[in-house]
Design a protein around this motif. Structure first.
Motif, PDB file in Angstrom:
ATOM      1  N   GLY A  99      17.608  21.909 -13.837  1.00  0.00           N
ATOM      2  CA  GLY A  99      17.000  20.855 -13.014  1.00  0.00           C
ATOM      3  C   GLY A  99      17.952  20.168 -12.068  1.00  0.00           C
ATOM      4  O   GLY A  99      17.539  19.657 -11.027  1.00  0.00           O
ATOM      5  N   ASP A 100      19.247  20.134 -12.402  1.00  0.00           N
ATOM      6  CA  ASP A 100      20.272  19.467 -11.582  1.00  0.00           C
ATOM      7  C   ASP A 100      19.751  18.152 -10.989  1.00  0.00           C
ATOM      8  O   ASP A 100      19.644  17.999  -9.768  1.00  0.00           O
ATOM      9  CB  ASP A 100      20.764  20.383 -10.468  1.00  0.00           C
ATOM     10  N   VAL A 101      19.451  17.210 -11.853  1.00  0.00           N
ATOM     11  CA  VAL A 101      18.919  15.928 -11.387  1.00  0.00           C
ATOM     12  C   VAL A 101      20.018  15.028 -10.837  1.00  0.00           C
ATOM     13  O   VAL A 101      19.724  14.007 -10.193  1.00  0.00           O
ATOM     14  CB  VAL A 101      18.181  15.200 -12.527  1.00  0.00           C
ATOM     15  N   PHE A 102      21.285  15.381 -11.058  1.00  0.00           N
ATOM     16  CA  PHE A 102      22.377  14.497 -10.655  1.00  0.00           C
ATOM     17  C   PHE A 102      22.733  14.637  -9.173  1.00  0.00           C
ATOM     18  O   PHE A 102      22.971  13.645  -8.498  1.00  0.00           O
ATOM     19  CB  PHE A 102      23.615  14.765 -11.515  1.00  0.00           C
ATOM     20  N   SER A 103      22.796  15.882  -8.678  1.00  0.00           N
ATOM     21  CA  SER A 103      23.258  16.093  -7.301  1.00  0.00           C
ATOM     22  C   SER A 103      22.470  15.297  -6.262  1.00  0.00           C
ATOM     23  O   SER A 103      23.065  14.672  -5.384  1.00  0.00           O
ATOM     24  CB  SER A 103      23.232  17.590  -6.968  1.00  0.00           C
ATOM     25  N   PRO A 104      21.114  15.294  -6.327  1.00  0.00           N
ATOM     26  CA  PRO A 104      20.382  14.533  -5.303  1.00  0.00           C
ATOM     27  C   PRO A 104      20.618  13.029  -5.363  1.00  0.00           C
ATOM     28  O   PRO A 104      20.319  12.324  -4.402  1.00  0.00           O
ATOM     29  CB  PRO A 104      18.909  14.870  -5.615  1.00  0.00           C
ATOM     30  N   ARG A 105      21.162  12.517  -6.474  1.00  0.00           N
ATOM     31  CA  ARG A 105      21.322  11.070  -6.630  1.00  0.00           C
ATOM     32  C   ARG A 105      22.751  10.591  -6.374  1.00  0.00           C
ATOM     33  O   ARG A 105      23.026   9.401  -6.480  1.00  0.00           O
ATOM     34  CB  ARG A 105      20.885  10.651  -8.040  1.00  0.00           C
TER      35      ARG A 105
END
Length: 786
Positions: free
Chosen positions: A292-298
């Protein structure tokens, strides 16, 4: 030409199609598909157009079962081709009637004869295919019967699971393409070859070439690790394309000089100690698209950066220490580096694992288990799991966690608990990995002393959601009476409504600008969340006082959603327990924000307090290098020291009662147990009070709990030497054992080594706790650990 080999394999030797322009129109892709299906059985497909050069496509020969499956598909396709030809014939008749006057669509003489001829040829092929299928099945049956006597599952007590695995393969070998990759073709022999040479459930077949089948790969010559100071190659290894990776690379580049200085210092400290260069894979699972890589967009919107800070520092430390690194942030890269065979992950790796160590996280751990097959169990001792909040033994042991209600989405891996590596040293059952904060030189510290504003506060919290904490208006109003309040809350166009008007919001600042703000501020204040991040240490290192809220009752998985599902029962008494317990006043103040009088008194006292920048040694570049060096040199969960079995007297004679008769010590004249790390001479054993965890009992005496020492205490003799009478002693599987229970004078000993745990308590038990000393500023290492 379609032929059948003597071993039952069907082969299409050649499929030649001359493509005249008109036939290409009539047959379209259907005939191409037919020929490709035929060549998928093996051989070659050739095609030529008039005036063109021919081209050839060669393919591998498939086994009998796969060939039969393709031939069945060919039969179905032939039926479809015949139907389409019939439709084309009708269209031809219709076309002739509409264009009888001879306009632009004139198919030419003899079209129907050509179509009928092709149809007849296709029909003949269909008959031949049916004959080949029947012949193939008959021949394959005879070949299989001939081999069955040679390839029966043996009855060998050393391989009790062999026959069951053969039965499983008979029913399920087509469930994963990886079996065919290793040569399984549905025959008994292929099952046994696979189960004896790729897996290890069956004995070797006597007629196989065992030298070739089991030839071990040559091991690479050992190379000595040499400290590095130039990190440019590391920046290339880290890759690009994600905001998270860009952030990590900027951080690494900014800290290059500090890493280089730390390497020089540690080189002098270690002297000539030999260090083998390790082959290390670093797989950052939470950055993969599959997780999901939820960190990069944030990253650019005020999202949490703690994990990326830690991973950047882990990569830098491993590289500076001189080890060989591979870095992966995608599942495809992981599979390629591990040697994962094609398929769904049921088979072992195609080659022995080329890495001495693998650093990953829970997401990466799950990905490896899914794709390494049996190799995961074989090589999991080499894995190190970066785990921010820790995993306690009761949650790690799958059977115990399931039976006793400790099962969560993140635990039950049956690893050695010290393979989990935390951000702060809050769980001694795990290893403390940590991160680094930027260290100031003497000149910078002097500038900070002269540039501090005594009435300036910065709020800890870059996301607007953090400012939604209930009751914040009350304590912020008090703080606003004494200090100018600054925020660094992310926003796109409009000021976040959660931030009060009297707060000067700078928006999201780059790290260098944020540090400049901290160097001017007197106070860094937390709202209770996020827990245990790196920012408070950065603030303290830049000369701020950190003010945080005391939690009453403490936050845990029992009463707070954030901790629910995490594999720990730890109770958190403040936003940043490390800052409270390991740093404390004057740098850290922990007060009850709900008590206005206490809060206001703390603000007044802080304004009068002078503090210098402070950074614990374990959070400097040198401290992290020293710690990871020690782990790589001494932690070995694959071979390790021989465990002390139940009832053993290996180490009992080495214990002596301390002169004050309060605890056990390792006898001064006794040597340490070979292979034990930390060295056993640092051991101190205490009997905790009822309801007291070993973590707290050791801290009460200025020591830390050391779980690797539990096996040496796990005996009735240890209780007797502490003058604790045991009317009975029982071996059971329980995360609080060894322990003493009253009434009944019963001593309980640990049956399962993976359940030795510093964490956990009960008013029913007095736990027997192994403690050790530690280096000042480096709690992970004992005084003799280097």
């Amino acid at each position: 030409m379609i032929t059948v080999n003597p071993d039952g394999k069907i082969m299409v030797r050649r499929c030649l199609v001359t493509l005249r322009p008109f036939r290409l129109f009539v047959l379209g892709t259907g005939f191409f598909t037919l020929c490709f299906l035929m060549t998928s059985l093996g051989g070659q497909f050739s095609a030529r157009r008039p005036g063109d050069s021919p081209f050839t496509i060669r393919t591998e020969v498939l086994g009998g079962p796969e060939s039969r499956g393709v031939l069945r598909k060919m039969s179905d396709l032939l039926e479809l081709v015949l139907k389409r030809l019939d439709t084309l014939a009708r269209l031809q008749n219709s076309s002739e009637s509409r264009h009888a006057s001879g306009d632009r669509f004139t198919p030419g003489a003899g079209l129907m004869e050509r179509i009928q001829a092709i149809a007849q040829n296709v029909s003949d092929i269909a008959v031949k295919v049916d004959q080949i299928l029947r012949h193939s099945l008959l021949l394959h049956s005879k070949v299989s019967e001939g081999r069955r006597d040679q390839c029966e599952a043996p009855s060998d007590p050393k391989f009790p699971d062999c026959s069951g695995k053969v039965e499983w393969m008979r029913a399920r070998w087509t469930s994963d393409p990886c079996y065919a990759f290793f040569g399984v073709d549905g025959t008994e022999c292929s099952f046994l070859i696979y189960l004896s040479e790729v897996e290890w459930f069956c004995p070797p077949l006597p007629w196989r070439n065992q030298t070739a089948a089991r030839k071990a790969p040559k091991s690479l010559p050992k190379v000595q690790a040499v400290f590095r100071s130039n990190l440019s190659h590391l920046l290339e290894l880290m890759g690009s394309g994600k905001e998270s990776l860009i952030f990590m690379k900027k951080r690494t580049k900014r800290l290059t000089a500090q890493w280089a200085t730390a390497a020089q210092r540690l080189t002098q400290k270690l002297g000539s100690i030999p260090r083998d260069q390790k082959q290390i894979l670093v797989h950052i699972g939470f950055l993969t698209e599959e997780s999901g890589d939820v960190f990069s967009p944030r990253v650019l919107k005020g999202g949490p950066l703690g994990e990326m800070v830690q991973w950047a520092d882990i990569l830098a430390a491993l590289y500076v220490l001189g080890h060989s690194l591979r870095v992966t942030v995608s599942l495809k890269e992981l599979q390629s580096n591990l040697g994962v065979p094609p398929g769904r992950g049921n088979c072992p790796l195609t080659v022995p694992l080329p890495f001495d160590l693998i650093y990953t996280d829970y997401h990466g751990l799950q990905q490896m288990k899914q794709h390494m097959g049996l190799s995961f169990k074989k090589y999991r001792c080499r894995i190190r799991v970066i785990d921010t909040f820790g995993t306690e033994p009761a949650y790690n042991h799958e059977e115990y966690a399931t039976l006793h209600g400790y099962r969560t989405n993140w635990g039950y891996w049956n690893l050695n608990p010290r393979q989990f590596m935390t951000m702060f040293p809050h769980t001694p059952d795990n290893s403390f990995m940590g991160f680094v904060s930027e260290e100031l030189n003497a000149t910078e510290k002097q500038l900070i002393r002269g540039g501090k504003a005594s009435n300036m506060a910065v709020v800890y919290g870059k996301e607007a959601s953090i400012w939604k904490v209930s009751g914040k208006e009350k304590f912020l109003d008090i703080l606003n009476k004494y200090m100018e309040i600054h925020g660094t809350v992310y926003y796109e166009s409009q000021r976040p409504p959660e931030v009060p008007a009297f707060v000067k919001n700078h928006g999201l600042l780059p790290q260098p600008e944020f540090q400049q703000l901290l160097r001017k501020a007197k106070l860094f204040i937390g709202f209770g969340f996020p827990y245990e991040g790196p920012a408070p240490l950065e603030a303290i290192a830049n000369g701020c006082v950190f003010l945080q809220s005391r939690f009453s009752p403490p936050h845990s998985s029992l009463n707070h959603e954030f901790f629910r599902g995490k594999p720990t029962s730890r109770e958190v008494f403040s936003q940043h327990p490390y800052a409270e317990n390991f740093i404390g006043k004057p740098h850290v103040w922990t007060v009850d924000y709900n008590n206005s009088e206490d809060f206001e008194a703390a603000i007044k006292a802080i304004m009068k307090t002078q503090v210098d920048p402070y950074l614990p040694y374990e959070y400097t570049c040198e401290g992290m290098l020293e710690r990871i060096h020690a782990y790589i040199q001494h932690q070995d969960f694959c071979t390790g020291p021989v465990p002390v079995p139940p009832g053993s007297h290996i180490a009992q004679s080495h214990f002596v009662l301390a002169p004050n008769a309060t605890h056990l010590e390792w006898a001064p004249n006794a040597s340490s147990v070979p292979g034990a790390w930390p060295p056993t001479h640092s051991l101190r054993a205490w009997l905790a009070a009822p309801g007291r965890a070993c973590t707290d009992a050791c801290l009460d005496h200025g020591l830390v709990c050391e779980p690797s020492f539990f096996p040496f205490l796990n005996s009735q003799d240890a209780f007797l030497k502490l003058q604790v009478p045991c009317d009975s002693a029982e071996w059971e599987m329980h995360h609080l054992y060894p322990a003493f229970a009253q009434p009944g004078q019963e001593c309980y000993l640990q049956k399962e080594p993976l359940l030795f745990s510093c964490a956990g308590s009960s008013t029913k038990y007095q736990r027997l706790c192994p403690c050790r000393d530690f280096l000042k500023g480096q709690v992970a290492l004992c005084q003799g650990c280097l």
